[in-house]
Design an enzyme around this catalytic site. Structure first.
Site, PDB file in Angstrom:
ATOM      1  N   SER A 119       0.825  -1.208   0.000  1.00  0.00           N
ATOM      2  CA  SER A 119       0.000   0.000   0.000  1.00  0.00           C
ATOM      3  C   SER A 119       0.857   1.255   0.000  1.00  0.00           C
ATOM      4  CB  SER A 119      -0.846   0.066   1.268  1.00  0.00           C
ATOM      5  OG  SER A 119      -1.488  -1.131   1.515  1.00  0.00           O
ATOM      6  N   HIS A 178      -1.519  -2.743  -6.759  1.00  0.00           N
ATOM      7  CA  HIS A 178      -2.163  -2.424  -5.480  1.00  0.00           C
ATOM      8  C   HIS A 178      -3.683  -2.561  -5.626  1.00  0.00           C
ATOM      9  CE1 HIS A 178      -3.052   0.844  -2.244  1.00  0.00           C
ATOM     10  NE2 HIS A 178      -3.171  -0.372  -1.755  1.00  0.00           N
ATOM     11  N   ASN A 187      -2.851   6.213  -1.240  1.00  0.00           N
ATOM     12  CA  ASN A 187      -2.695   6.450   0.196  1.00  0.00           C
ATOM     13  C   ASN A 187      -2.086   7.806   0.534  1.00  0.00           C
ATOM     14  OD1 ASN A 187      -3.983   4.330   1.585  1.00  0.00           O
ATOM     15  ND2 ASN A 187      -2.483   2.944   0.666  1.00  0.00           N
TER      16      ASN A 187
HETATM   17  N1  CAA Z   1     -15.425  -9.285   1.008  1.00  0.00           N
HETATM   18  C1  CAA Z   1     -16.020  -9.525  -0.178  1.00  0.00           C
HETATM   19  N2  CAA Z   1     -17.185  -8.969  -0.537  1.00  0.00           N
HETATM   20  C2  CAA Z   1     -17.773  -8.142   0.329  1.00  0.00           C
HETATM   21  C3  CAA Z   1     -17.225  -7.844   1.593  1.00  0.00           C
HETATM   22  C4  CAA Z   1     -15.994  -8.469   1.925  1.00  0.00           C
HETATM   23  N3  CAA Z   1     -15.368  -8.242   3.066  1.00  0.00           N
HETATM   24  N4  CAA Z   1     -18.057  -6.985   2.237  1.00  0.00           N
HETATM   25  C5  CAA Z   1     -19.085  -6.748   1.407  1.00  0.00           C
HETATM   26  N5  CAA Z   1     -18.914  -7.437   0.265  1.00  0.00           N
HETATM   27  C6  CAA Z   1     -19.790  -7.478  -0.909  1.00  0.00           C
HETATM   28  C7  CAA Z   1     -21.158  -7.973  -0.536  1.00  0.00           C
HETATM   29  O1  CAA Z   1     -21.197  -9.368  -0.443  1.00  0.00           O
HETATM   30  C8  CAA Z   1     -21.995  -7.430  -1.650  1.00  0.00           C
HETATM   31  O2  CAA Z   1     -21.813  -8.262  -2.786  1.00  0.00           O
HETATM   32  P1  CAA Z   1     -23.069  -8.519  -3.760  1.00  0.00           P
HETATM   33  O3  CAA Z   1     -23.289  -7.235  -4.487  1.00  0.00           O
HETATM   34  O4  CAA Z   1     -22.597  -9.616  -4.640  1.00  0.00           O
HETATM   35  O5  CAA Z   1     -24.186  -8.897  -2.877  1.00  0.00           O
HETATM   36  C9  CAA Z   1     -21.296  -6.098  -1.989  1.00  0.00           C
HETATM   37  O6  CAA Z   1     -19.999  -6.150  -1.385  1.00  0.00           O
HETATM   38  C10 CAA Z   1     -22.052  -4.920  -1.408  1.00  0.00           C
HETATM   39  O7  CAA Z   1     -22.201  -5.179  -0.024  1.00  0.00           O
HETATM   40  P2  CAA Z   1     -23.433  -4.705   0.849  1.00  0.00           P
HETATM   41  O8  CAA Z   1     -24.624  -4.496  -0.047  1.00  0.00           O
HETATM   42  O9  CAA Z   1     -23.588  -5.602   2.006  1.00  0.00           O
HETATM   43  O10 CAA Z   1     -22.912  -3.378   1.507  1.00  0.00           O
HETATM   44  P3  CAA Z   1     -22.618  -1.949   0.955  1.00  0.00           P
HETATM   45  O11 CAA Z   1     -23.530  -1.506  -0.105  1.00  0.00           O
HETATM   46  O12 CAA Z   1     -22.533  -1.160   2.182  1.00  0.00           O
HETATM   47  O13 CAA Z   1     -21.176  -2.051   0.286  1.00  0.00           O
HETATM   48  C11 CAA Z   1     -18.841  -1.953   0.393  1.00  0.00           C
HETATM   49  C12 CAA Z   1     -20.070  -2.613   0.938  1.00  0.00           C
HETATM   50  C13 CAA Z   1     -18.764  -2.156  -1.122  1.00  0.00           C
HETATM   51  C14 CAA Z   1     -17.643  -2.611   1.037  1.00  0.00           C
HETATM   52  C15 CAA Z   1     -18.890  -0.412   0.679  1.00  0.00           C
HETATM   53  O14 CAA Z   1     -19.167  -0.200   2.047  1.00  0.00           O
HETATM   54  C16 CAA Z   1     -17.612   0.307   0.352  1.00  0.00           C
HETATM   55  O15 CAA Z   1     -17.319   0.594  -0.810  1.00  0.00           O
HETATM   56  N6  CAA Z   1     -16.810   0.648   1.384  1.00  0.00           N
HETATM   57  C17 CAA Z   1     -15.530   1.313   1.208  1.00  0.00           C
HETATM   58  C18 CAA Z   1     -14.453   0.277   0.970  1.00  0.00           C
HETATM   59  C19 CAA Z   1     -13.142   0.904   0.645  1.00  0.00           C
HETATM   60  O16 CAA Z   1     -12.946   2.104   0.581  1.00  0.00           O
HETATM   61  N7  CAA Z   1     -12.119   0.037   0.443  1.00  0.00           N
HETATM   62  C20 CAA Z   1     -10.770   0.461   0.185  1.00  0.00           C
HETATM   63  C21 CAA Z   1      -9.992   0.482   1.470  1.00  0.00           C
HETATM   64  S1  CAA Z   1      -8.341   1.074   1.236  1.00  0.00           S
HETATM   65  C22 CAA Z   1      -7.507  -0.304   0.705  1.00  0.00           C
HETATM   66  O17 CAA Z   1      -7.993  -1.396   0.629  1.00  0.00           O
HETATM   67  C23 CAA Z   1      -6.108  -0.127   0.270  1.00  0.00           C
HETATM   68  C24 CAA Z   1      -5.135   0.508   1.098  1.00  0.00           C
HETATM   69  O18 CAA Z   1      -4.049   0.657   0.619  1.00  0.00           O
HETATM   70  C25 CAA Z   1      -5.360   0.961   2.488  1.00  0.00           C
END
Ligand code: CAA
Length: 319
Positions: free
Chosen positions: A139, A176, A226
């Site tokens: 990251s 990434h 990041n």
């Molecule tokens: N693993 C896999 N799939 C997941 C999951 C997980 N941990 N959590 C949720 N999902 C899936 C669900 O199963 C659902 O899939 P379907 O469409 O097939 O049903 C989909 O995501 C949407 O989930 P929900 O409807 O339950 O929930 P939501 O609408 O609130 O969306 C989310 C969930 C997509 C995670 C949304 O909250 C989101 O985009 N959050 C922000 C995530 C983010 O910013 N990630 C980046 C972090 S930074 C990083 O990773 C890199 C770094 O360098 C720090």
């Protein structure tokens, strides 16, 4: 651009599992080797993968045959030396195995610690084919630095400026992904100073085959993603620390006022982990000496307390 025939993923945490899944299911890579030195992490990770596949099948997003085929292509590999916290090149029988099984691309998704990643890249360069792409899902850590470690792995007779050294460094690249990998649409690709054009194109082709859009960033601390996300998360923690607003109001403000899918404190807890947030912020701060990247005291204290977010049962929220 040719895709790998045998992909190795190092680390069966949330990122490694997600990458192995999209590589097998979406990119249809014929063989995916999943290595973690901790066998229980592999078991836990594969159980999680099975749940994700079962959910996709039940929602009609993937056929049962495709899910089964994707899962069967994933071969797990672990090592018996699961005790030491710093990897030692002499213990790297696992890297030999990845090499012997014909890995032509590796994505390293181990902990966000320079010493661990450098050890892995030394072992990979020593044991994998001289054509294999050596990619890191880091990251924030410098890809050029990891390329330097890879060249060291070739042995003391090879220096970084030699043809062999340059060719090895040219095969190192950042890919990434974002958590949750099956859901987030982006893969940030990062060339180090010596990454070759061919390696960059192979990395991009792999990310696209995994179903991702690609953005490219220079090899600066934290890359684009990041360098932008971490000051924002840190500022949210500082708002909590200084009492500007409560935890719930900070997250609510960003969710409902700005349309973020989740608040920054919840994001740090659930999808990044507070230890990883701190490690990234330290890399940003040490790499730039810019005070805008200085990690908040509260974040450091929470990590000291073992409050790492969802994975430890407590972070800003209780789980
Ligand atoms: N693993 C896999 N799939 C997941 C999951 C997980 N941990 N959590 C949720 N999902 C899936 C669900 O199963 C659902 O899939 P379907 O469409 O097939 O049903 C989909 O995501 C949407 O989930 P929900 O409807 O339950 O929930 P939501 O609408 O609130 O969306 C989310 C969930 C997509 C995670 C949304 O909250 C989101 O985009 N959050 C922000 C995530 C983010 O910013 N990630 C980046 C972090 S930074 C990083 O990773 C890199 C770094 O360098 C720090």
């Amino acid at each position: 651009m040719a895709l790998p025939r045998v992909l190795s993923v190092i680390g069966a945490g949330q990122m490694g599992i997600g990458i192995a899944l999209v590589a097998s299911l979406r990119a249809k890579i014929p063989t995916v080797l999943l290595y973690d030195r901790d066998p229980s992490q592999i078991t836990k990770g594969l159980e999680f993968m099975d749940k994700l596949l079962a959910k996709d099948v039940s929602k009609g997003k993937t056929s049962e045959e495709d899910a089964k085929a994707a899962r069967e292509k994933i071969i797990s590999i672990t090592s018996s030396s699961a005790s030491s916290s710093t990897l030692n090149i002499d213990e790297f029988g696992w890297a030999r195995e990845l090499g012997e099984r014909g890995s032509d691309m590796v994505v390293e998704a181990a902990s966000e610690r320079l010493s661990i990643k450098e050890g892995i890249f030394r072992a990979l360069a020593k044991n994998l084919s001289k054509d294999a792409v050596l990619a890191s899902n880091t990251s924030s850590i410098s890809i050029t630095k990891l390329a330097g470690a890879a060249v060291e792995g070739l042995g003391s007779s090879i220096n970084k400026a030699s043809e062999e050294g340059k060719s090895c460094a040219g095969r190192v690249v950042g890919v990434h992904f974002f958590n949750p990998v099956p859901v987030m649409k982006l893969c940030e690709v990062i060339p180090g100073l010596q990454t070759s054009e061919t390696t960059l194109e192979r990395a991009k082709a792999f990310a696209v085959a995994c179903g991702k859009e690609v953005s490219t960033s220079k090899d600066v601390p934290g890359f684009v993603s990041n360098a932008l996300l971490m000051p924002f998360l840190n500022e949210a923690i500082m708002c909590l620390e200084s009492g500007t607003a409560t935890r719930d109001d900070i997250d609510k403000t960003l969710r409902l006022g700005m349309g973020h899918p989740m608040g920054p404190l919840q994001l740090g807890d659930i999808f990044i982990g507070l230890d990883t947030c701190l490690a990234i912020q330290e890399t940003l701060y040490e790499g730039t000496h810019d005070s805008k990247y200085r990690p908040s005291v509260l974040l450091g204290r929470m990590v000291d307390a073992g409050w790492l977010g969802k994975k430890s049962g407590k972070g800003f929220y209780e789980y």
